[in-house]
Scaffold this motif. Structure first.
Motif, PDB file in Angstrom:
ATOM      1  N   ALA A  65     -76.334   4.491  -2.422  1.00 29.84           N
ATOM      2  CA  ALA A  65     -76.409   5.182  -1.132  1.00 29.84           C
ATOM      3  C   ALA A  65     -76.982   6.572  -1.357  1.00 29.84           C
ATOM      4  O   ALA A  65     -76.631   7.240  -2.326  1.00 29.84           O
ATOM      5  N   GLU A  66     -77.860   6.972  -0.453  1.00 32.60           N
ATOM      6  CA  GLU A  66     -78.405   8.334  -0.529  1.00 32.60           C
ATOM      7  C   GLU A  66     -77.419   9.266   0.187  1.00 32.60           C
ATOM      8  O   GLU A  66     -77.760   9.919   1.156  1.00 32.60           O
ATOM      9  N   ARG A  67     -76.189   9.238  -0.257  1.00 31.50           N
ATOM     10  CA  ARG A  67     -75.132  10.053   0.353  1.00 31.50           C
ATOM     11  C   ARG A  67     -74.240  10.585  -0.753  1.00 31.50           C
ATOM     12  O   ARG A  67     -74.264  10.090  -1.862  1.00 31.50           O
ATOM     13  N   ASP A  68     -73.388  11.516  -0.381  1.00 32.99           N
ATOM     14  CA  ASP A  68     -72.414  12.021  -1.333  1.00 32.99           C
ATOM     15  C   ASP A  68     -71.254  11.026  -1.443  1.00 32.99           C
ATOM     16  O   ASP A  68     -70.976  10.280  -0.501  1.00 32.99           O
ATOM     17  N   VAL A  69     -70.595  11.017  -2.596  1.00 34.18           N
ATOM     18  CA  VAL A  69     -69.436  10.144  -2.826  1.00 34.18           C
ATOM     19  C   VAL A  69     -68.420  10.263  -1.686  1.00 34.18           C
ATOM     20  O   VAL A  69     -67.871   9.278  -1.204  1.00 34.18           O
ATOM     21  N   ASP A  70     -68.180  11.505  -1.240  1.00 36.88           N
ATOM     22  CA  ASP A  70     -67.171  11.726  -0.202  1.00 36.88           C
ATOM     23  C   ASP A  70     -67.486  10.986   1.091  1.00 36.88           C
ATOM     24  O   ASP A  70     -66.582  10.542   1.793  1.00 36.88           O
ATOM     25  N   GLU A  71     -68.772  10.847   1.394  1.00 37.07           N
ATOM     26  CA  GLU A  71     -69.127  10.137   2.619  1.00 37.07           C
ATOM     27  C   GLU A  71     -68.778   8.663   2.519  1.00 37.07           C
ATOM     28  O   GLU A  71     -68.358   8.041   3.483  1.00 37.07           O
ATOM     29  N   VAL A  72     -68.982   8.113   1.329  1.00 39.18           N
ATOM     30  CA  VAL A  72     -68.636   6.698   1.115  1.00 39.18           C
ATOM     31  C   VAL A  72     -67.122   6.534   1.268  1.00 39.18           C
ATOM     32  O   VAL A  72     -66.630   5.669   1.998  1.00 39.18           O
ATOM     33  N   LEU A  73     -66.359   7.399   0.589  1.00 35.80           N
ATOM     34  CA  LEU A  73     -64.896   7.308   0.648  1.00 35.80           C
ATOM     35  C   LEU A  73     -64.392   7.516   2.072  1.00 35.80           C
ATOM     36  O   LEU A  73     -63.488   6.826   2.539  1.00 35.80           O
ATOM     37  N   THR A  95     -61.974  -3.888  -2.945  1.00 39.97           N
ATOM     38  CA  THR A  95     -62.017  -2.672  -3.761  1.00 39.97           C
ATOM     39  C   THR A  95     -63.404  -2.054  -3.740  1.00 39.97           C
ATOM     40  O   THR A  95     -64.401  -2.754  -3.923  1.00 39.97           O
ATOM     41  N   VAL A  96     -63.439  -0.752  -3.504  1.00 42.53           N
ATOM     42  CA  VAL A  96     -64.692  -0.005  -3.561  1.00 42.53           C
ATOM     43  C   VAL A  96     -64.561   0.928  -4.756  1.00 42.53           C
ATOM     44  O   VAL A  96     -63.586   1.663  -4.872  1.00 42.53           O
ATOM     45  N   GLN A  97     -65.544   0.868  -5.643  1.00 41.51           N
ATOM     46  CA  GLN A  97     -65.536   1.719  -6.830  1.00 41.51           C
ATOM     47  C   GLN A  97     -66.823   2.526  -6.762  1.00 41.51           C
ATOM     48  O   GLN A  97     -67.904   1.958  -6.811  1.00 41.51           O
ATOM     49  N   VAL A  98     -66.719   3.835  -6.597  1.00 45.36           N
ATOM     50  CA  VAL A  98     -67.929   4.638  -6.362  1.00 45.36           C
ATOM     51  C   VAL A  98     -67.980   5.840  -7.298  1.00 45.36           C
ATOM     52  O   VAL A  98     -66.947   6.403  -7.660  1.00 45.36           O
ATOM     53  N   ARG A  99     -69.201   6.194  -7.716  1.00 50.29           N
ATOM     54  CA  ARG A  99     -69.350   7.396  -8.560  1.00 50.29           C
ATOM     55  C   ARG A  99     -70.544   8.200  -8.064  1.00 50.29           C
ATOM     56  O   ARG A  99     -71.442   7.666  -7.414  1.00 50.29           O
ATOM     57  N   ARG A 100     -70.532   9.457  -8.417  1.00 47.93           N
ATOM     58  CA  ARG A 100     -71.588  10.354  -7.970  1.00 47.93           C
ATOM     59  C   ARG A 100     -72.703  10.378  -9.018  1.00 47.93           C
ATOM     60  O   ARG A 100     -72.460  10.627 -10.186  1.00 47.93           O
ATOM     61  N   GLN A 101     -73.946  10.104  -8.585  1.00 48.77           N
ATOM     62  CA  GLN A 101     -75.083  10.204  -9.500  1.00 48.77           C
ATOM     63  C   GLN A 101     -75.684  11.600  -9.386  1.00 48.77           C
ATOM     64  O   GLN A 101     -76.091  12.193 -10.364  1.00 48.77           O
ATOM     65  N   SER A 102     -75.772  12.106  -8.147  1.00 52.47           N
ATOM     66  CA  SER A 102     -76.217  13.476  -7.900  1.00 52.47           C
ATOM     67  C   SER A 102     -75.706  13.861  -6.521  1.00 52.47           C
ATOM     68  O   SER A 102     -75.032  13.054  -5.873  1.00 52.47           O
ATOM     69  N   LEU A 137     -76.787  13.919  -3.571  1.00 51.02           N
ATOM     70  CA  LEU A 137     -76.984  12.973  -2.464  1.00 51.02           C
ATOM     71  C   LEU A 137     -77.330  11.591  -2.963  1.00 51.02           C
ATOM     72  O   LEU A 137     -78.203  10.919  -2.429  1.00 51.02           O
ATOM     73  N   HIS A 138     -76.645  11.170  -4.000  1.00 49.60           N
ATOM     74  CA  HIS A 138     -76.870   9.810  -4.496  1.00 49.60           C
ATOM     75  C   HIS A 138     -75.587   9.293  -5.140  1.00 49.60           C
ATOM     76  O   HIS A 138     -75.096   9.863  -6.105  1.00 49.60           O
ATOM     77  N   ALA A 139     -75.037   8.247  -4.545  1.00 48.47           N
ATOM     78  CA  ALA A 139     -73.833   7.639  -5.096  1.00 48.47           C
ATOM     79  C   ALA A 139     -74.127   6.171  -5.365  1.00 48.47           C
ATOM     80  O   ALA A 139     -74.979   5.572  -4.718  1.00 48.47           O
ATOM     81  N   ASP A 140     -73.427   5.591  -6.334  1.00 44.02           N
ATOM     82  CA  ASP A 140     -73.550   4.150  -6.520  1.00 44.02           C
ATOM     83  C   ASP A 140     -72.202   3.598  -6.936  1.00 44.02           C
ATOM     84  O   ASP A 140     -71.267   4.343  -7.227  1.00 44.02           O
ATOM     85  N   GLY A 141     -72.097   2.283  -6.952  1.00 40.67           N
ATOM     86  CA  GLY A 141     -70.820   1.697  -7.315  1.00 40.67           C
ATOM     87  C   GLY A 141     -70.760   0.218  -7.013  1.00 40.67           C
ATOM     88  O   GLY A 141     -71.795  -0.456  -6.916  1.00 40.67           O
ATOM     89  N   TYR A 142     -69.545  -0.290  -6.865  1.00 37.74           N
ATOM     90  CA  TYR A 142     -69.339  -1.722  -6.682  1.00 37.74           C
ATOM     91  C   TYR A 142     -68.389  -2.008  -5.531  1.00 37.74           C
ATOM     92  O   TYR A 142     -67.436  -1.266  -5.299  1.00 37.74           O
ATOM     93  N   LEU A 143     -68.664  -3.097  -4.828  1.00 39.91           N
ATOM     94  CA  LEU A 143     -67.747  -3.626  -3.820  1.00 39.91           C
ATOM     95  C   LEU A 143     -67.249  -4.937  -4.402  1.00 39.91           C
ATOM     96  O   LEU A 143     -68.057  -5.781  -4.801  1.00 39.91           O
ATOM     97  N   ALA A 144     -65.956  -5.117  -4.455  1.00 43.28           N
ATOM     98  CA  ALA A 144     -65.431  -6.366  -5.012  1.00 43.28           C
ATOM     99  C   ALA A 144     -64.395  -6.964  -4.065  1.00 43.28           C
ATOM    100  O   ALA A 144     -63.547  -6.254  -3.527  1.00 43.28           O
ATOM    101  N   ILE A 145     -64.501  -8.272  -3.869  1.00 48.99           N
ATOM    102  CA  ILE A 145     -63.507  -8.991  -3.070  1.00 48.99           C
ATOM    103  C   ILE A 145     -62.798  -9.958  -4.001  1.00 48.99           C
ATOM    104  O   ILE A 145     -63.427 -10.867  -4.546  1.00 48.99           O
ATOM    105  N   ALA A 146     -61.512  -9.733  -4.201  1.00 39.97           N
ATOM    106  CA  ALA A 146     -60.745 -10.611  -5.086  1.00 39.97           C
ATOM    107  C   ALA A 146     -59.926 -11.569  -4.227  1.00 39.97           C
ATOM    108  O   ALA A 146     -59.271 -11.155  -3.277  1.00 39.97           O
TER     109      ALA A 146
END
Length: 213
Positions: free
Chosen positions: A42-50, A88-95, A97-106
């Motif tokens: 996402a071209e967003r900050d981690v906080d926006e995802v959370l 579960t959403v697992q997200v980290r900050r790359q910069s 305005l760039h976050a990436d991570g994983y969406l998992a459905i268990a």
């Protein structure tokens, strides 16, 4: 718009349309549970995802709090229990305005004997299991378990050294690093590698076990 690679998704993962999602695996074992996993950027900050998930998942669900959050460097994790699924959403900050991570459905109905695997991992009193992943390679089964407790790096180091030595494991490595300790033990076809790191609360222990068939 976004079209899903797999048609047999059990529960659709809620996500804002500014997340770019890519299916990673039909099934991966996470925390001992078969899960469907997608990678996102996402071209967003981690906080926006959370914030998206905090708002979406607020309030109680079937007697559970709406969501749970955890922070294990560099990951921010937010998860929610829905019916028999753990999202579960697992997200980290790359910069900035760039976050990436994983969406998992268990699928909790598929929890099998995997769950007991964490039980036989040695841990000091009051230790929390932060994460448990299992990976399968041909002829090898690997596991990574992340633990946290309030003891020092040295105390954890002594605990694990004694634990494995007393049970006849050979020491392959026992090395002091700055604010950390790296250890490795072997017995028969199994190898255990540990890294104990100092944390704000005490220590984080990452255990990697590999068993050859």
């Amino acid at each position: 718009g976004y079209s899903r690679a797999s048609s047999e998704t059990i529960v659709d993962f809620p996500a804002p349309d500014w997340l770019t999602r890519t299916a990673v695996a039909e099934k991966m074992i996470i925390h001992g549970i078969p899960s469907q996993v997608e990678y996102f950027e996402a071209e967003r900050d981690v906080d926006e995802v959370l914030e998206f998930y905090r708002r979406r998942w607020q309030g109680n669900y079937a007697g559970h709090a709406g969501y749970r959050e955890a922070h294990v460097e560099p990951w921010h994790v937010i998860s929610r229990l829905e019916q028999r699924h753990l999202l579960t959403v697992q997200v980290r900050r790359q910069s900035a305005l760039h976050a990436d991570g994983y969406l998992a459905i268990a699928d909790l109905d598929e929890i099998g004997t995997e769950q007991s695997a964490v039980e036989d991992i040695p841990k000091m009193a009051g230790t929390k299991v932060l994460n448990h992943n299992t990976s399968f390679d041909p002829g090898k089964k690997g596991e990574v378990v992340m633990l946290a407790n309030k003891f020092s790096v040295d105390t954890n180091g002594s605990f694990y050294r004694d634990y494995y030595r007393d049970r006849g494991w050979a020491t392959l490595q026992d090395q002091e690093l700055s604010d950390a300790r790296a250890m490795a033990f072997r017995r028969y076809g199994s190898e255990v590698r540990l890294v104990v790191k100092k944390s704000d609360m005490g220590a984080v222990v990452v255990i990697n076990r590999v068993n050859s068939d």
